[in-house]
Motif scaffolding. Structure first.
Motif, PDB file in Angstrom:
ATOM      1  N   SER A  44       0.839  -1.198   0.000  1.00  0.00           N
ATOM      2  CA  SER A  44       0.000   0.000   0.000  1.00  0.00           C
ATOM      3  C   SER A  44       0.874   1.247   0.000  1.00  0.00           C
ATOM      4  CB  SER A  44      -0.901  -0.009   1.242  1.00  0.00           C
ATOM      5  OG  SER A  44      -1.663   1.169   1.288  1.00  0.00           O
ATOM      6  N   ILE A  45       1.004   1.862  -1.164  1.00  0.00           N
ATOM      7  CA  ILE A  45       1.840   3.051  -1.316  1.00  0.00           C
ATOM      8  C   ILE A  45       0.954   4.190  -1.808  1.00  0.00           C
ATOM      9  CG2 ILE A  45       3.838   4.056  -2.511  1.00  0.00           C
ATOM     10  CD1 ILE A  45       4.715   1.751  -0.798  1.00  0.00           C
ATOM     11  N   THR A  46       1.141   5.358  -1.234  1.00  0.00           N
ATOM     12  CA  THR A  46       0.416   6.540  -1.699  1.00  0.00           C
ATOM     13  C   THR A  46       1.420   7.542  -2.265  1.00  0.00           C
ATOM     14  OG1 THR A  46       0.526   7.551   0.493  1.00  0.00           O
ATOM     15  CG2 THR A  46      -1.446   6.261  -0.015  1.00  0.00           C
ATOM     16  N   PRO A  47       0.988   8.409  -3.176  1.00  0.00           N
ATOM     17  CA  PRO A  47       1.909   9.400  -3.745  1.00  0.00           C
ATOM     18  C   PRO A  47       2.528  10.273  -2.651  1.00  0.00           C
ATOM     19  CG  PRO A  47      -0.126   9.340  -4.998  1.00  0.00           C
ATOM     20  CD  PRO A  47      -0.346   8.494  -3.775  1.00  0.00           C
ATOM     21  N   THR A  48       3.807  10.557  -2.806  1.00  0.00           N
ATOM     22  CA  THR A  48       4.527  11.380  -1.839  1.00  0.00           C
ATOM     23  C   THR A  48       4.169  12.847  -2.052  1.00  0.00           C
ATOM     24  OG1 THR A  48       6.333   9.787  -1.810  1.00  0.00           O
ATOM     25  CG2 THR A  48       6.816  11.992  -0.962  1.00  0.00           C
ATOM     26  N   GLN A  49       3.602  13.451  -1.037  1.00  0.00           N
ATOM     27  CA  GLN A  49       3.253  14.875  -1.069  1.00  0.00           C
ATOM     28  C   GLN A  49       4.289  15.616  -0.235  1.00  0.00           C
ATOM     29  OE1 GLN A  49       0.667  16.089  -2.911  1.00  0.00           O
ATOM     30  NE2 GLN A  49       0.363  13.971  -3.562  1.00  0.00           N
ATOM     31  N   GLY A  50       5.449  15.820  -0.769  1.00  0.00           N
ATOM     32  CA  GLY A  50       6.541  16.432  -0.016  1.00  0.00           C
ATOM     33  C   GLY A  50       7.732  15.500  -0.062  1.00  0.00           C
ATOM     34  N   PHE A  51       8.093  14.929   1.104  1.00  0.00           N
ATOM     35  CA  PHE A  51       9.247  14.028   1.125  1.00  0.00           C
ATOM     36  C   PHE A  51       9.125  12.987   2.219  1.00  0.00           C
ATOM     37  CE2 PHE A  51      10.275  17.631   3.825  1.00  0.00           C
ATOM     38  CZ  PHE A  51      10.813  17.038   4.953  1.00  0.00           C
ATOM     39  N   ASN A  52       9.886  11.915   2.061  1.00  0.00           N
ATOM     40  CA  ASN A  52      10.053  10.869   3.063  1.00  0.00           C
ATOM     41  C   ASN A  52      11.547  10.772   3.355  1.00  0.00           C
ATOM     42  OD1 ASN A  52       7.307   9.790   3.022  1.00  0.00           O
ATOM     43  ND2 ASN A  52       7.815   8.966   1.021  1.00  0.00           N
ATOM     44  N   ILE A  53      11.888  10.466   4.578  1.00  0.00           N
ATOM     45  CA  ILE A  53      13.284  10.239   4.945  1.00  0.00           C
ATOM     46  C   ILE A  53      13.358   8.900   5.668  1.00  0.00           C
ATOM     47  CG2 ILE A  53      15.300  11.080   6.193  1.00  0.00           C
ATOM     48  CD1 ILE A  53      13.882  13.833   6.285  1.00  0.00           C
ATOM     49  N   LYS A  54      14.283   8.067   5.230  1.00  0.00           N
ATOM     50  CA  LYS A  54      14.508   6.790   5.903  1.00  0.00           C
ATOM     51  C   LYS A  54      16.007   6.578   6.029  1.00  0.00           C
ATOM     52  CE  LYS A  54      10.363   4.240   4.888  1.00  0.00           C
ATOM     53  NZ  LYS A  54       9.718   4.730   6.078  1.00  0.00           N
ATOM     54  N   SER A  55      16.398   5.962   7.121  1.00  0.00           N
ATOM     55  CA  SER A  55      17.789   5.552   7.298  1.00  0.00           C
ATOM     56  C   SER A  55      17.843   4.042   7.168  1.00  0.00           C
ATOM     57  CB  SER A  55      18.321   5.981   8.657  1.00  0.00           C
ATOM     58  OG  SER A  55      18.429   7.393   8.708  1.00  0.00           O
ATOM     59  N   VAL A  56      18.766   3.577   6.325  1.00  0.00           N
ATOM     60  CA  VAL A  56      18.914   2.152   6.054  1.00  0.00           C
ATOM     61  C   VAL A  56      20.378   1.798   6.257  1.00  0.00           C
ATOM     62  CG1 VAL A  56      18.667   0.351   4.302  1.00  0.00           C
ATOM     63  CG2 VAL A  56      17.060   2.264   4.347  1.00  0.00           C
ATOM     64  N   ASN A  57      20.643   0.727   7.003  1.00  0.00           N
ATOM     65  CA  ASN A  57      22.008   0.258   7.198  1.00  0.00           C
ATOM     66  C   ASN A  57      22.303  -0.853   6.203  1.00  0.00           C
ATOM     67  OD1 ASN A  57      22.573   1.966   9.400  1.00  0.00           O
ATOM     68  ND2 ASN A  57      21.498   0.578  10.764  1.00  0.00           N
ATOM     69  N   THR A  58      23.387  -0.680   5.445  1.00  0.00           N
ATOM     70  CA  THR A  58      23.788  -1.704   4.482  1.00  0.00           C
ATOM     71  C   THR A  58      25.269  -1.575   4.165  1.00  0.00           C
ATOM     72  OG1 THR A  58      23.327  -2.683   2.310  1.00  0.00           O
ATOM     73  CG2 THR A  58      23.159  -0.302   2.452  1.00  0.00           C
ATOM     74  N   SER A  59      25.940  -2.687   4.050  1.00  0.00           N
ATOM     75  CA  SER A  59      27.349  -2.758   3.625  1.00  0.00           C
ATOM     76  C   SER A  59      28.252  -1.805   4.399  1.00  0.00           C
ATOM     77  CB  SER A  59      27.453  -2.461   2.127  1.00  0.00           C
ATOM     78  OG  SER A  59      26.634  -3.322   1.388  1.00  0.00           O
ATOM     79  N   GLY A  60      28.037  -1.661   5.700  1.00  0.00           N
ATOM     80  CA  GLY A  60      28.880  -0.794   6.508  1.00  0.00           C
ATOM     81  C   GLY A  60      28.547   0.680   6.380  1.00  0.00           C
ATOM     82  N   PHE A  61      27.445   1.004   5.746  1.00  0.00           N
ATOM     83  CA  PHE A  61      27.024   2.381   5.571  1.00  0.00           C
ATOM     84  C   PHE A  61      25.661   2.606   6.209  1.00  0.00           C
ATOM     85  CE2 PHE A  61      29.894   1.834   1.990  1.00  0.00           C
ATOM     86  CZ  PHE A  61      30.558   3.047   1.916  1.00  0.00           C
ATOM     87  N   LYS A  62      25.459   3.798   6.721  1.00  0.00           N
ATOM     88  CA  LYS A  62      24.128   4.245   7.112  1.00  0.00           C
ATOM     89  C   LYS A  62      23.674   5.173   5.986  1.00  0.00           C
ATOM     90  CE  LYS A  62      21.433   6.737  10.543  1.00  0.00           C
ATOM     91  NZ  LYS A  62      21.497   7.555  11.775  1.00  0.00           N
ATOM     92  N   LEU A  63      22.659   4.736   5.266  1.00  0.00           N
ATOM     93  CA  LEU A  63      22.147   5.520   4.157  1.00  0.00           C
ATOM     94  C   LEU A  63      20.974   6.362   4.642  1.00  0.00           C
ATOM     95  CD1 LEU A  63      21.984   2.724   1.424  1.00  0.00           C
ATOM     96  CD2 LEU A  63      23.925   4.164   2.067  1.00  0.00           C
ATOM     97  N   ASN A  64      21.122   7.662   4.597  1.00  0.00           N
ATOM     98  CA  ASN A  64      20.035   8.569   4.907  1.00  0.00           C
ATOM     99  C   ASN A  64      19.418   8.957   3.576  1.00  0.00           C
ATOM    100  OD1 ASN A  64      20.502   8.699   7.784  1.00  0.00           O
ATOM    101  ND2 ASN A  64      22.347   9.829   7.270  1.00  0.00           N
ATOM    102  N   VAL A  65      18.278   8.335   3.262  1.00  0.00           N
ATOM    103  CA  VAL A  65      17.666   8.472   1.938  1.00  0.00           C
ATOM    104  C   VAL A  65      16.528   9.481   2.002  1.00  0.00           C
ATOM    105  CG1 VAL A  65      16.611   7.253   0.008  1.00  0.00           C
ATOM    106  CG2 VAL A  65      18.243   6.051   1.484  1.00  0.00           C
ATOM    107  N   TRP A  66      16.634  10.486   1.137  1.00  0.00           N
ATOM    108  CA  TRP A  66      15.618  11.528   1.012  1.00  0.00           C
ATOM    109  C   TRP A  66      14.831  11.254  -0.259  1.00  0.00           C
ATOM    110  CZ3 TRP A  66      15.289  16.085   4.154  1.00  0.00           C
ATOM    111  CH2 TRP A  66      16.221  16.101   5.198  1.00  0.00           C
TER     112      TRP A  66
END
Length: 182
Positions: A44-66
């Motif tokens: 269940s995904i709705t259109p992004t009205q603005g932005f989402n921010i998530k932090s994901v840990n992978t391969s020794g990195f913390k990815l702060n995804v905008w």
């Protein structure tokens, strides 16, 4: 065995943070891709009205995804998020050939932005699970990606719904910045 598990956990803690900007036209699958990357439910995904921010840990990195919305009225605000971007993830709906020209123009404008100069670009040719999806090679040709000379780039076919191809794109992006961030 308990000590070994603890040491592995400590070793897997991210030692580097990256700022990832996730852009593309509306309905390209940006939010679905981000949720899949974060191992979240994508039913269940709705259109992004603005932005989402998530932090994901992978391969020794913390990815702060905008993840910034891709509607036409929001795109002028993308520039407010360019500062300190380490990698640009650009998502294209591979099944929407009518919008290839539009998405190509938006990508070209992004590549001309001074604050994104030299930033590696991972282009996801999303929705490869649909029967009418153009292959990544066709999109690369249509968008004349081989003319990009001022940065590293890669196009990766993927399906944000199934997750296929997403990890390959992330690995490519991490390889591009692994020597640059300490």
């Amino acid at each position: 065995m308990g000590l070994l598990a603890l040491l592995r956990k400590l070793k897997s803690a991210p030692d580097r943070e990256l700022r990832i900007l996730l852009l593309g036209l509306d309905n390209a699958g940006k939010t679905t891709l981000l949720k899949k990357l974060a191992s979240e439910d994508v039913s269940s995904i709705t259109p992004t009205q603005g932005f989402n921010i998530k932090s994901v840990n992978t391969s020794g990195f913390k990815l702060n995804v905008w993840d910034i919305g891709g509607q036409r009225k929001i795109r002028p605000y993308w520039k407010n998020y360019f500062d300190r971007t380490d990698v640009l993830l650009y998502v294209i709906d591979s099944s929407d050939r009518k919008r290839f020209e539009e998405t190509g123009l938006e990508l070209s404008e992004l590549l001309e932005e001074e604050k994104l100069a030299g930033v590696p670009v991972m282009i996801y040719a999303n929705k490869q699970d649909l029967f009418d999806a153009a292959p990544a090679s066709e999109i690369a040709e249509c968008l004349e990606l081989t003319n990009i000379r001022d940065r590293t780039w890669h196009i990766q076919g993927c399906s944000a719904m199934t997750g296929e191809g997403i990890e390959d794109g992330v690995k490519w992006a991490m390889k591009q910045v692994s020597g640059k961030k300490k």
